[in-house]
Design an enzyme around this catalytic site. Sequence first.
Site, mmCIF file in Angstrom:
data_model
loop_
_atom_site.group_PDB
_atom_site.id
_atom_site.type_symbol
_atom_site.label_atom_id
_atom_site.label_comp_id
_atom_site.label_asym_id
_atom_site.label_seq_id
_atom_site.Cartn_x
_atom_site.Cartn_y
_atom_site.Cartn_z
ATOM 1 N N TYR A 94 82.646 66.347 50.045
ATOM 2 C CA TYR A 94 81.187 66.510 49.916
ATOM 3 C C TYR A 94 80.633 65.534 48.882
ATOM 4 O O TYR A 94 79.640 64.844 49.136
ATOM 5 C CB TYR A 94 80.934 67.959 49.503
HETATM 6 P P1 NDP Z 1 71.423 75.452 53.858
HETATM 7 O O1 NDP Z 1 72.793 75.583 54.419
HETATM 8 O O2 NDP Z 1 70.748 76.642 53.305
HETATM 9 O O3 NDP Z 1 70.460 74.809 54.982
HETATM 10 C C1 NDP Z 1 70.894 73.682 55.658
HETATM 11 C C2 NDP Z 1 69.832 73.200 56.628
HETATM 12 O O4 NDP Z 1 70.319 71.988 57.211
HETATM 13 C C3 NDP Z 1 69.523 74.156 57.744
HETATM 14 O O5 NDP Z 1 68.139 74.122 58.017
HETATM 15 C C4 NDP Z 1 70.293 73.583 58.935
HETATM 16 O O6 NDP Z 1 69.643 73.787 60.168
HETATM 17 C C5 NDP Z 1 70.241 72.107 58.624
HETATM 18 N N1 NDP Z 1 71.303 71.334 59.233
HETATM 19 C C6 NDP Z 1 72.647 71.490 59.112
HETATM 20 N N2 NDP Z 1 73.290 70.577 59.848
HETATM 21 C C7 NDP Z 1 72.333 69.832 60.447
HETATM 22 C C8 NDP Z 1 72.362 68.737 61.337
HETATM 23 N N3 NDP Z 1 73.515 68.227 61.775
HETATM 24 N N4 NDP Z 1 71.189 68.223 61.771
HETATM 25 C C9 NDP Z 1 70.009 68.726 61.353
HETATM 26 N N5 NDP Z 1 69.919 69.777 60.513
HETATM 27 C C10 NDP Z 1 71.069 70.311 60.071
HETATM 28 O O7 NDP Z 1 71.514 74.276 52.784
HETATM 29 P P2 NDP Z 1 70.681 74.014 51.418
HETATM 30 O O8 NDP Z 1 69.257 74.307 51.637
HETATM 31 O O9 NDP Z 1 71.394 74.667 50.308
HETATM 32 O O10 NDP Z 1 70.921 72.450 51.246
HETATM 33 C C11 NDP Z 1 69.930 71.477 51.481
HETATM 34 C C12 NDP Z 1 70.404 70.152 50.877
HETATM 35 O O11 NDP Z 1 70.549 70.302 49.465
HETATM 36 C C13 NDP Z 1 71.756 69.653 51.404
HETATM 37 O O12 NDP Z 1 71.723 68.257 51.563
HETATM 38 C C14 NDP Z 1 72.718 70.018 50.279
HETATM 39 O O13 NDP Z 1 73.837 69.189 50.254
HETATM 40 C C15 NDP Z 1 71.823 69.826 49.075
HETATM 41 N N6 NDP Z 1 72.279 70.548 47.889
HETATM 42 C C16 NDP Z 1 72.305 71.920 47.887
HETATM 43 C C17 NDP Z 1 72.749 72.588 46.753
HETATM 44 C C18 NDP Z 1 72.833 74.085 46.703
HETATM 45 O O14 NDP Z 1 73.402 74.607 45.732
HETATM 46 N N7 NDP Z 1 72.282 74.843 47.641
HETATM 47 C C19 NDP Z 1 73.181 71.855 45.553
HETATM 48 C C20 NDP Z 1 73.102 70.426 45.673
HETATM 49 C C21 NDP Z 1 72.656 69.807 46.802
HETATM 50 P P3 NDP Z 1 70.157 74.846 61.296
HETATM 51 O O15 NDP Z 1 70.342 76.147 60.604
HETATM 52 O O16 NDP Z 1 69.061 74.875 62.293
HETATM 53 O O17 NDP Z 1 71.424 74.285 61.846
#
Ligand code: NDP
Length: 246
Positions: free
Chosen positions: A154
């Site tokens: 990651y």
């Molecule tokens: P969640 O798992 O809560 O949400 C992820 C979202 O991404 C969902 O809406 C999902 O859509 C979508 N998604 C996943 N795969 C795909 C894909 N192939 N194409 C399009 N959409 C996709 O994640 P977070 O909100 O926690 O994370 C958001 C960002 O923040 C990420 O980039 C993560 O790496 C980053 N981040 C998060 C942290 C945390 O602690 N939460 C810390 C640091 C960074 P669906 O459900 O429709 O598939």
Amino acid sequence: MSAQVSNVALVTGASRGIGAAVAERLARDGFTVVINYAGDAASAEALARKIEAAGGRALTAQADVADPAAVRRMFDAAETAFGGVDVLVNNAGILQLSPLADADDELFDRTIAINLKGTFNTLREAGRRLRSGGRIINFSTSIVGTLLPTYGIYAATKAGVEAMTHIMAKELRGRSITVNAVAPGPTATELFLKGKTPELIDHMAKMAPLERLGQPGDIANVVSFLAGPDGGWVNGQVLRANGGMV
Ligand code: NDP
């Protein structure tokens, strides 16, 4: 019709978590938002209705960001509906923890495909299509700073996103488009909470001197700043939003 009534922001992975909070915040800031999702159409539609009920403007767009053709079609749909795109928020991402020695090829390939290639796919379209004055906001992670065990694959994808952020900011010289990244710390979403014990969650929450988890709204505030008028002089930077953890 396609008359442009406000600036248009495309947020990937906006069906839940941080992306949903960002979409809602940008709509409140006056942007027309494109809510991208991969699989959860119901949540994306519910968010669009919520934004519209609050007086905003939103469109949902299914696309797996790992699929370049799907990403192109999503940009086409946004341009057809709203005349163009001004802001790209590259929020879609996945996380599965594993020591490097135990990780299989499938995990490595999937994480690269969505986090790194997915970001590249949307960056490429944005680089070709974003209107002058636009903003690109990528998503990294503070793990690039803490370098905790089990986050290796990651962290590698997000370090790649940071590198592309710095380089693309330079490549867009002359277009009046900024490219930055937000690097959250532990934030209370499914991605972070899934599979962790309450003790581990509490431990990680206390790593920051502010002694709590980030909330999706904390991160949406930062994206709102970078997408809005006050963030216009920030370019080619990675902004860590983590309560001071690293
Ligand atoms: P969640 O798992 O809560 O949400 C992820 C979202 O991404 C969902 O809406 C999902 O859509 C979508 N998604 C996943 N795969 C795909 C894909 N192939 N194409 C399009 N959409 C996709 O994640 P977070 O909100 O926690 O994370 C958001 C960002 O923040 C990420 O980039 C993560 O790496 C980053 N981040 C998060 C942290 C945390 O602690 N939460 C810390 C640091 C960074 P669906 O459900 O429709 O598939």
